[in-house]
Design an enzyme around this catalytic site. Structure first.
Site, PDB file in Angstrom:
ATOM      1  N   TYR A  37     -12.015 -14.565   6.627  1.00 13.85           N
ATOM      2  CA  TYR A  37     -12.247 -15.589   7.684  1.00 13.85           C
ATOM      3  C   TYR A  37     -12.595 -17.320   6.803  1.00 13.85           C
ATOM      4  CZ  TYR A  37     -13.591 -11.222  10.121  1.00 13.85           C
ATOM      5  OH  TYR A  37     -13.238  -9.749  10.522  1.00 13.85           O
ATOM      6  N   TYR A  90     -22.521 -12.158  10.061  1.00 14.67           N
ATOM      7  CA  TYR A  90     -21.222 -12.748  11.083  1.00 14.67           C
ATOM      8  C   TYR A  90     -22.106 -12.991  11.807  1.00 14.67           C
ATOM      9  CZ  TYR A  90     -17.951  -8.787   8.190  1.00 14.67           C
ATOM     10  OH  TYR A  90     -17.176  -8.482   7.035  1.00 14.67           O
ATOM     11  N   HIS A 105     -13.301 -20.376  13.333  1.00 15.64           N
ATOM     12  CA  HIS A 105     -14.505 -19.910  13.485  1.00 15.64           C
ATOM     13  C   HIS A 105     -15.589 -20.550  12.339  1.00 15.64           C
ATOM     14  CE1 HIS A 105     -16.355 -18.163  16.991  1.00 15.64           C
ATOM     15  NE2 HIS A 105     -16.309 -16.518  16.668  1.00 15.64           N
TER      16      HIS A 105
END
EC number: 3.1.1.29
Length: 188
Positions: free
Chosen positions: A14, A64, A19
């Site tokens: 990620y 998360y 994001h």
């Protein structure tokens, strides 16, 4: 005391995705103000230091994105930080790359991380710095926000990340309304 939170997802896969702009901006703030994120507690990585003569905690929740409120609430409860002093930095698909927008309060706008924070606070009154990551073009939303920026966008974003860092300092020093006046027209 202030808490500056960058939203993102933990894990190598990620890193530097749309994001995770919140995590990237926390890194910029960490470097600029020499605040090491070297403590692991409250379901996150955090560090403390000083910005504009105020004690500040920087936090990257490791829960998360969609459970970010858990980590933030643990920090605010432990340090007795009022939600008005919690600055949340995150991605916004409704803003084009190169833009950012500061808000004092408001709905989640479809952002599940913000939705979770509002649920844990029981309020939508906390300052936020929304960073434009653009709309998906011919791909689904999940693929878009979990995708990486192209080279041109990364160059633009380095300016946005600096501006977001300055905006966080401005919120601490002069208040959210002042920062909104100064930064809401920003375009890199």
């Amino acid at each position: 005391m202030f808490l500056i939170v960058g939203l993102g997802n933990p894990g190598k896969e990620y890193e530097h995705t749309r994001h995770n702009v919140g995590f990237d901006i926390i890194d910029v703030i960490s470097e600029k103000y020499n605040i090491d994120l070297n403590k692991k507690k409250f379901k996150g990585m955090y560090g403390d230091g000083t910005i504009a003569n105020e004690k500040v905690i920087l936090l990257k929740p490791l829960t998360y994105m969609n459970l970010s409120g858990e980590s933030i609430k643990e920090v605010t409860d432990f340090y007795k930080i009022p939600k008005e002093n919690v600055i949340v930095i995150y991605d916004d698909i409704s803003l084009e790359v190169g833009r950012m927008r500061i808000r004092e309060k408001g709905s989640a706008g479809g952002h599940n991380g913000i939705k979770n924070i509002i649920a844990h606070f029981g309020s939508d009154v906390f300052p936020r710095i929304k960073v434009g990551v653009g709309q998906p073009v011919q791909r689904d939303l999940v693929s878009h926000v979990l995708g990486k920026f192209n080279k041109d966008d990364r160059e633009i974003l380095s300016k946005v990340f600096e501006a977001a860092s300055d905006a966080a300092e401005n919120i601490i020093e002069k208040g959210t309304a002042e920062a909104m006046n100064k930064f809401n027209g920003f375009k890199a």
